[in-house]
Design a protein around this motif. Structure first.
Motif, PDB file in Angstrom:
ATOM      1  N   ALA A   1       0.801  -1.226   0.000  1.00  0.00           N
ATOM      2  CA  ALA A   1       0.000   0.000   0.000  1.00  0.00           C
ATOM      3  C   ALA A   1       0.830   1.272   0.000  1.00  0.00           C
ATOM      4  CB  ALA A   1      -0.927   0.006   1.220  1.00  0.00           C
ATOM      5  N   VAL A   2       2.119   1.149   0.123  1.00  0.00           N
ATOM      6  CA  VAL A   2       2.975   2.344   0.179  1.00  0.00           C
ATOM      7  C   VAL A   2       2.770   3.191  -1.078  1.00  0.00           C
ATOM      8  CG1 VAL A   2       5.358   3.172   0.151  1.00  0.00           C
ATOM      9  CG2 VAL A   2       4.712   1.271   1.650  1.00  0.00           C
ATOM     10  N   GLY A   3       2.454   4.461  -0.880  1.00  0.00           N
ATOM     11  CA  GLY A   3       2.248   5.375  -2.002  1.00  0.00           C
ATOM     12  C   GLY A   3       0.855   5.354  -2.585  1.00  0.00           C
ATOM     13  N   LEU A   4      -0.102   4.671  -1.942  1.00  0.00           N
ATOM     14  CA  LEU A   4      -1.438   4.527  -2.517  1.00  0.00           C
ATOM     15  C   LEU A   4      -2.128   5.873  -2.721  1.00  0.00           C
ATOM     16  CD1 LEU A   4      -3.629   2.597  -3.503  1.00  0.00           C
ATOM     17  CD2 LEU A   4      -4.467   2.433  -1.147  1.00  0.00           C
ATOM     18  N   ALA A   5      -2.088   6.734  -1.728  1.00  0.00           N
ATOM     19  CA  ALA A   5      -2.746   8.038  -1.865  1.00  0.00           C
ATOM     20  C   ALA A   5      -2.116   8.852  -2.990  1.00  0.00           C
ATOM     21  CB  ALA A   5      -2.684   8.800  -0.545  1.00  0.00           C
ATOM     22  N   ARG A   6      -0.809   8.804  -3.099  1.00  0.00           N
ATOM     23  CA  ARG A   6      -0.126   9.541  -4.164  1.00  0.00           C
ATOM     24  C   ARG A   6      -0.548   9.033  -5.540  1.00  0.00           C
ATOM     25  NH1 ARG A   6       4.634   7.917  -3.167  1.00  0.00           N
ATOM     26  NH2 ARG A   6       4.737   6.343  -4.807  1.00  0.00           N
ATOM     27  N   GLU A   7      -0.591   7.710  -5.701  1.00  0.00           N
ATOM     28  CA  GLU A   7      -0.958   7.136  -7.000  1.00  0.00           C
ATOM     29  C   GLU A   7      -2.418   7.434  -7.342  1.00  0.00           C
ATOM     30  OE1 GLU A   7       1.105   6.015  -9.048  1.00  0.00           O
ATOM     31  OE2 GLU A   7       2.866   5.597  -7.823  1.00  0.00           O
ATOM     32  N   MET A   8      -3.301   7.347  -6.351  1.00  0.00           N
ATOM     33  CA  MET A   8      -4.708   7.662  -6.612  1.00  0.00           C
ATOM     34  C   MET A   8      -4.885   9.142  -6.931  1.00  0.00           C
ATOM     35  SD  MET A   8      -7.231   5.492  -4.161  1.00  0.00           S
ATOM     36  CE  MET A   8      -7.278   3.705  -4.152  1.00  0.00           C
ATOM     37  N   ARG A   9      -4.149   9.990  -6.236  1.00  0.00           N
ATOM     38  CA  ARG A   9      -4.229  11.429  -6.516  1.00  0.00           C
ATOM     39  C   ARG A   9      -3.784  11.709  -7.958  1.00  0.00           C
ATOM     40  NH1 ARG A   9      -4.350  15.617  -2.937  1.00  0.00           N
ATOM     41  NH2 ARG A   9      -3.632  14.268  -1.227  1.00  0.00           N
ATOM     42  N   ASN A  10      -2.733  11.030  -8.397  1.00  0.00           N
ATOM     43  CA  ASN A  10      -2.253  11.225  -9.764  1.00  0.00           C
ATOM     44  C   ASN A  10      -3.306  10.811 -10.788  1.00  0.00           C
ATOM     45  OD1 ASN A  10       0.208  12.163  -8.841  1.00  0.00           O
ATOM     46  ND2 ASN A  10       1.274  10.203  -9.080  1.00  0.00           N
ATOM     47  N   VAL A  11      -3.952   9.669 -10.538  1.00  0.00           N
ATOM     48  CA  VAL A  11      -5.008   9.204 -11.444  1.00  0.00           C
ATOM     49  C   VAL A  11      -6.165  10.188 -11.451  1.00  0.00           C
ATOM     50  CG1 VAL A  11      -6.856   7.481 -11.649  1.00  0.00           C
ATOM     51  CG2 VAL A  11      -4.475   6.752 -11.494  1.00  0.00           C
TER      52      VAL A  11
END
Length: 216
Positions: free
Chosen positions: A157-167
Motif C-alpha cells: 500500500a505504500v504510495g497509494l494516496a499519491r498514485e490515486m491522486r495522480n489518477v
C-alpha cells in the motif's frame, strides 16, 4: 430537486464492526453521516450505498464470486441515475495476500472504474455525474481473523494516496485522502470504528458540499 449521491465501495463503507461480522447502523456509517450533514447544510439529498464486502477495483476474488468492482458498475450507474455525484472508495482489497498488486496497480484499477462510470448507458439528457475518488485509510498491522488475508498489505500500500491522486488529476475527477482525517481501527487494522466513520463522514461534507453546488 432531490440530488442522488451514489457511494460505490466495500466493507469499510458497508460498516462492518472491526473484529466481528456485525454492521453499524446507517447513521453511524460515513455515508449516513455525510447525508445528515448535507441535509443540515440545506441540500435536498439522498446518499445511496452500493457497498460489497471484499469488492476489488477490477480483480476477481479466487474464493468468492462477484467481487470484481468493474462488473456491473455501468448498470449500477444506469439504475440510480440521474446522479449528482458518484463517490468511489475502493482499493484495500486489491492488496490482499492472494494478489501481487502494488499501489500503482490499484490506482490503475480506479482509473478503469472512472471510465466505466463515464461510459455508463444513462438515459439521453441525463447528466454525466461528477466523480469523487476517496483513498481509503492506510492498512496497519492487520489483526484477528482477517490477518492472513491481508499479510503484506502494508508494504504493497505504500504510495497509494499519491498514485490515486495522480489518477484523479489525470482523469480530472475530485480526490480526497481519508487518511488525512482518520486511521483504520486498532482492532483489525483494516476497517473503521464508529468514531472513524463519523470523522470521515463529517470531513466529506465539506468536500461534497461545493461539488453538489457547482456540478449539478
Amino acid at each position: 430537486m432531490l440530488k442522488n449521491v451514489l457511494v460505490y465501495s466495500d466493507s469499510l463503507t458497508w460498516g462492518i464492526v472491526p473484529g466481528t461480522r456485525q454492521r453499524l447502523d446507517f447513521d453511524q456509517r460515513w455515508p449516513g453521516v455525510l447525508e445528515n450533514g448535507l441535509i443540515l447544510d440545506e441540500h435536498h439529498v439522498r446518499v445511496v450505498e452500493d457497498c460489497l464486502n471484499g469488492r476489488r477495483t477490477v480483480l476477481e476474488d479466487p474464493f468468492k464470486a462477484g467481487r470484481n468492482g468493474q462488473e456491473g458498475l455501468a448498470q449500477t450507474i444506469e439504475k440510480h441515475s440521474p446522479l449528482a455525484l458518484v463517490i468511489i472508495m475502493l482499493g484495500n482489497n486489491d492488496l490482499q495476500s492472494m494478489h501481487t498488486h502494488t499501489a500503482w496497480h490499484v490506482a490503475q484499477g480506479i482509473a478503469s472504474l472512472i471510465d466505466e462510470v463515464r461510459n455508463a448507458p444513462i438515459e439521453p439528457g441525463m447528466p454525466q455525474p461528477p466523480i469523487l475518488v476517496v483513498c481509503p485509510p492506510v492498512i496497519q498491522s492487520p489483526k484477528g481473523p482477517i490477518a492472513d488475508k491481508f499479510v503484506g498489505a502494508e508494504e504493497k500500500a505504500v504510495g497509494l494516496a499519491r498514485e490515486m491522486r495522480n489518477v484523479a488529476a489525470t482523469k480530472e475527477v475530485h480526490f480526497f485522502d481519508a487518511a488525512t482525517v482518520t486511521s483504520t481501527s486498532p482492532v483489525d487494522g483494516v476497517h473503521l470504528d464508529a468514531d472513524q466513520h463519523f470523522a470521515l463522514g463529517r470531513a466529506l461534507v465539506d468536500v461534497v458540499d461545493p461539488i453538489l453546488a457547482r456540478d449539478f
